[in-house]
Motif scaffolding. Structure first.
Motif, mmCIF file in Angstrom:
data_model
loop_
_atom_site.group_PDB
_atom_site.id
_atom_site.type_symbol
_atom_site.label_atom_id
_atom_site.label_comp_id
_atom_site.label_asym_id
_atom_site.label_seq_id
_atom_site.Cartn_x
_atom_site.Cartn_y
_atom_site.Cartn_z
ATOM 1 N N SER A 68 0.842 -1.202 0.000
ATOM 2 C CA SER A 68 0.000 0.000 0.000
ATOM 3 C C SER A 68 0.873 1.247 0.000
ATOM 4 O O SER A 68 1.835 1.337 0.763
ATOM 5 N N ALA A 69 0.533 2.188 -0.862
ATOM 6 C CA ALA A 69 1.251 3.458 -0.891
ATOM 7 C C ALA A 69 0.986 4.205 0.416
ATOM 8 O O ALA A 69 -0.155 4.285 0.861
ATOM 9 N N GLN A 70 2.055 4.724 1.021
ATOM 10 C CA GLN A 70 1.946 5.456 2.273
ATOM 11 C C GLN A 70 2.842 6.680 2.214
ATOM 12 O O GLN A 70 3.918 6.642 1.603
ATOM 13 N N GLU A 71 2.414 7.715 2.861
ATOM 14 C CA GLU A 71 3.180 8.955 2.913
ATOM 15 C C GLU A 71 4.595 8.676 3.403
ATOM 16 O O GLU A 71 4.804 7.984 4.401
ATOM 17 N N GLY A 72 5.584 9.168 2.655
ATOM 18 C CA GLY A 72 6.973 9.088 3.068
ATOM 19 C C GLY A 72 7.700 7.800 2.730
ATOM 20 O O GLY A 72 8.881 7.674 3.047
ATOM 21 N N LEU A 73 7.024 6.833 2.100
ATOM 22 C CA LEU A 73 7.739 5.614 1.700
ATOM 23 C C LEU A 73 8.881 5.973 0.766
ATOM 24 O O LEU A 73 8.761 6.864 -0.059
ATOM 25 N N THR A 74 9.982 5.261 0.895
ATOM 26 C CA THR A 74 11.114 5.432 -0.015
ATOM 27 C C THR A 74 11.238 4.170 -0.849
ATOM 28 O O THR A 74 11.451 3.084 -0.316
ATOM 29 N N LEU A 75 11.086 4.325 -2.145
ATOM 30 C CA LEU A 75 11.148 3.217 -3.088
ATOM 31 C C LEU A 75 12.414 3.328 -3.907
ATOM 32 O O LEU A 75 12.806 4.422 -4.299
ATOM 33 N N SER A 76 13.042 2.184 -4.168
ATOM 34 C CA SER A 76 14.254 2.174 -4.979
ATOM 35 C C SER A 76 14.104 1.149 -6.084
ATOM 36 O O SER A 76 13.702 0.014 -5.843
ATOM 37 N N SER A 77 14.459 1.571 -7.297
ATOM 38 C CA SER A 77 14.462 0.645 -8.420
ATOM 39 C C SER A 77 15.751 -0.154 -8.396
ATOM 40 O O SER A 77 16.664 0.127 -7.626
ATOM 41 N N ASP A 78 15.821 -1.131 -9.262
ATOM 42 C CA ASP A 78 17.072 -1.844 -9.504
ATOM 43 C C ASP A 78 18.054 -0.781 -9.966
ATOM 44 O O ASP A 78 17.789 -0.053 -10.914
#
Length: 110
Positions: A68-78
């Motif tokens: 679930s998308a949440q405020e402040g999540l940090t996502l990193s791609s390959d």
């Protein structure tokens, strides 16, 4: 409401998955296969195919369609895909049958 994807702010709507937010923002792929370096992103959307694996707050191999998308999540791609992300954003939103067949053929590569 936003989350961070490779330093880019991505808006999301309440109840949206990480994959949906990325896709709606024009990000079509965020990892590549190990064997052939083919781009991957959202495919099945229900957590079955594992094409949408992403790093979420430092935890690798999370299925973006189930997080679930949440405020402040940090996502990193390959990290090897980062340079290709801009190219992937220009892909059409609906794959043609040849693209679908190619993705289906290689979906077992993780």
């Amino acid at each position: 409401m936003t989350l961070n994807f490779d330093g880019r702010e991505i808006p999301f709507k309440p109840g949206e998955s990480v994959a949906a937010a990325l896709y709606r923002s024009g990000v079509k792929s965020w990892r590549i296969t190990r064997e052939n370096g083919r781009p991957r992103g959202l495919f099945c959307g229900i957590g079955v195919c594992f094409d949408c694996l992403i790093t979420v707050d430092g935890e690798r191999n999370q299925r973006a369609c189930l997080v679930s998308a949440q405020e402040g999540l940090t996502l990193s791609s390959d990290s090897s895909l980062t340079a290709q992300t801009n190219c992937a954003q220009t892909n059409s939103t609906q794959p043609n049958s040849a693209q679908h067949a190619e993705q289906t053929e290689f979906e077992g590569e993780l």
